[in-house]
Design a protein around this motif. Sequence first.
Motif, PDB file in Angstrom:
ATOM      1  N   THR A 156       0.845  -1.142  -0.074  1.00 15.53           N
ATOM      2  CA  THR A 156      -0.060  -0.096  -0.073  1.00 15.53           C
ATOM      3  C   THR A 156       1.001   1.469  -0.044  1.00 15.53           C
ATOM      4  OG1 THR A 156      -1.726  -1.196   1.191  1.00 15.53           O
ATOM      5  CG2 THR A 156      -1.832   1.446   1.194  1.00 15.53           C
ATOM      6  N   ALA A 157       1.901   1.158   0.927  1.00 19.87           N
ATOM      7  CA  ALA A 157       2.947   2.313   0.761  1.00 19.87           C
ATOM      8  C   ALA A 157       3.559   2.485  -0.571  1.00 19.87           C
ATOM      9  CB  ALA A 157       4.019   2.269   1.838  1.00 19.87           C
ATOM     10  N   LYS A 158       3.957   1.653  -1.099  1.00 12.78           N
ATOM     11  CA  LYS A 158       4.364   1.962  -2.699  1.00 12.78           C
ATOM     12  C   LYS A 158       3.328   2.300  -3.570  1.00 12.78           C
ATOM     13  CE  LYS A 158       7.841   1.544  -5.421  1.00 12.78           C
ATOM     14  NZ  LYS A 158       9.124   2.194  -5.061  1.00 12.78           N
ATOM     15  N   LEU A 159       2.149   1.724  -3.351  1.00 13.57           N
ATOM     16  CA  LEU A 159       1.042   2.060  -4.433  1.00 13.57           C
ATOM     17  C   LEU A 159       0.777   3.573  -4.033  1.00 13.57           C
ATOM     18  CD1 LEU A 159      -0.944  -0.980  -4.282  1.00 13.57           C
ATOM     19  CD2 LEU A 159       0.144  -0.116  -6.302  1.00 13.57           C
ATOM     20  N   GLN A 160       0.840   4.100  -3.020  1.00 12.13           N
ATOM     21  CA  GLN A 160       0.598   5.360  -2.350  1.00 12.13           C
ATOM     22  C   GLN A 160       1.641   6.209  -3.017  1.00 12.13           C
ATOM     23  OE1 GLN A 160      -2.398   6.762  -0.443  1.00 12.13           O
ATOM     24  NE2 GLN A 160      -1.394   8.364  -1.788  1.00 12.13           N
ATOM     25  N   SER A 161       2.874   6.078  -3.101  1.00  9.60           N
ATOM     26  CA  SER A 161       3.996   6.763  -3.712  1.00  9.60           C
ATOM     27  C   SER A 161       3.906   6.818  -5.322  1.00  9.60           C
ATOM     28  CB  SER A 161       5.070   6.274  -3.522  1.00  9.60           C
ATOM     29  OG  SER A 161       6.284   6.925  -4.052  1.00  9.60           O
ATOM     30  N   TRP A 162       3.278   6.051  -5.843  1.00 15.36           N
ATOM     31  CA  TRP A 162       2.747   6.152  -7.208  1.00 15.36           C
ATOM     32  C   TRP A 162       1.720   6.954  -7.493  1.00 15.36           C
ATOM     33  CZ3 TRP A 162       6.427   5.659 -10.684  1.00 15.36           C
ATOM     34  CH2 TRP A 162       7.398   4.585 -10.650  1.00 15.36           C
ATOM     35  N   ALA A 163       0.675   6.735  -6.417  1.00 12.30           N
ATOM     36  CA  ALA A 163      -0.601   7.608  -6.489  1.00 12.30           C
ATOM     37  C   ALA A 163      -0.139   9.016  -6.518  1.00 12.30           C
ATOM     38  CB  ALA A 163      -1.468   7.239  -5.607  1.00 12.30           C
ATOM     39  N   ASP A 164       0.642   9.524  -5.506  1.00  7.57           N
ATOM     40  CA  ASP A 164       1.173  10.819  -5.361  1.00  7.57           C
ATOM     41  C   ASP A 164       1.765  11.339  -6.725  1.00  7.57           C
ATOM     42  OD1 ASP A 164       0.418  10.624  -2.882  1.00  7.57           O
ATOM     43  OD2 ASP A 164       2.177  10.178  -2.028  1.00  7.57           O
ATOM     44  N   ASP A 165       2.532  10.635  -7.408  1.00  3.14           N
ATOM     45  CA  ASP A 165       3.171  10.835  -8.678  1.00  3.14           C
ATOM     46  C   ASP A 165       2.316  11.054  -9.596  1.00  3.14           C
ATOM     47  OD1 ASP A 165       5.922  10.857  -7.571  1.00  3.14           O
ATOM     48  OD2 ASP A 165       5.950   8.692  -8.012  1.00  3.14           O
ATOM     49  N   MET A 166       1.254  10.152  -9.870  1.00  5.25           N
ATOM     50  CA  MET A 166       0.360  10.269 -10.935  1.00  5.25           C
ATOM     51  C   MET A 166      -0.638  11.510 -10.677  1.00  5.25           C
ATOM     52  SD  MET A 166       0.230   7.640 -12.799  1.00  5.25           S
ATOM     53  CE  MET A 166      -1.348   6.946 -13.334  1.00  5.25           C
ATOM     54  N   VAL A 167      -0.837  12.029  -9.512  1.00  8.38           N
ATOM     55  CA  VAL A 167      -1.726  13.246  -9.352  1.00  8.38           C
ATOM     56  C   VAL A 167      -0.754  14.546  -9.699  1.00  8.38           C
ATOM     57  CG1 VAL A 167      -2.630  14.429  -7.658  1.00  8.38           C
ATOM     58  CG2 VAL A 167      -3.070  12.174  -7.473  1.00  8.38           C
TER      59      VAL A 167
END
Length: 247
Positions: free
Chosen positions: A202-213
């Motif tokens: 989840t932490a890694k996915l959250q990091s990618w989510a932040d980049d995507m946004v």
Amino acid sequence: MTKLHKQGNCLIGTSGWQYKHWKNIFYPEGLNSKDWLNYYVGQFEAVELNSSFYHQPSKKVFAGWDKAVSDSFIFAVKAPRFFTHLKKLNVSKEQLDTFIDAARGLGKHLGPILFQLPPKWHLDMERLQHFLQLLPNDLQVTIEFRDSSWYRPELYTLLNKNDIAFCIYELGGHQSPIISTASFVYVRLHGPSQKYRGSYSTAKLQSWADDMVKWMQQGKDAYLFFDNDESGYAPQNALQLLRLIGA
């Protein structure tokens, strides 16, 4: 005065959808394989077509996929390995045009074309420059550089000049530079440690989510595809990432 950007689109999915081992994990029990694409389209707005890497589909086959999906759905298309692994981009315009013309059978559903270069093929700027001159200006193109010798400022400058996206990827524990060189961004996640295996935290996915946004706020369409198809992790991670961005 600060220039305001139109929000970019978020396009998340998986590398392919035709996986028998996704039955009863992603695809419901009893769902016929001919209905998998329709089910997939109900969950995601994009897919990376990777079967085209091994065998170039005909324009008729591409047109069939065009008719099978919703209006907003996008196919990213992986170019045949003939261009990248056999010829190492040393191809004619006629050969390239034949493939691109077939892919245009997808109509408005055609998204970026992905060229995945082979590992252990070292930096060759002259070959790359010649290849880029053969590409039509109206296509979105991304290139995945599997050898780290390509990670150089002069490469990023060349890609930026031609509006070609540096494909950001993670593979076998290797993380490529996270850099944007085009009017859109393209990310491939092949597994958190081993190739095509494992689930992202989840932490890694959250990091990618932040980049995507962040990229979307810059007005760029942001594509991200999961290739960790083992045990159906790819669609699970893709759905989780969509929820994180939606939140």
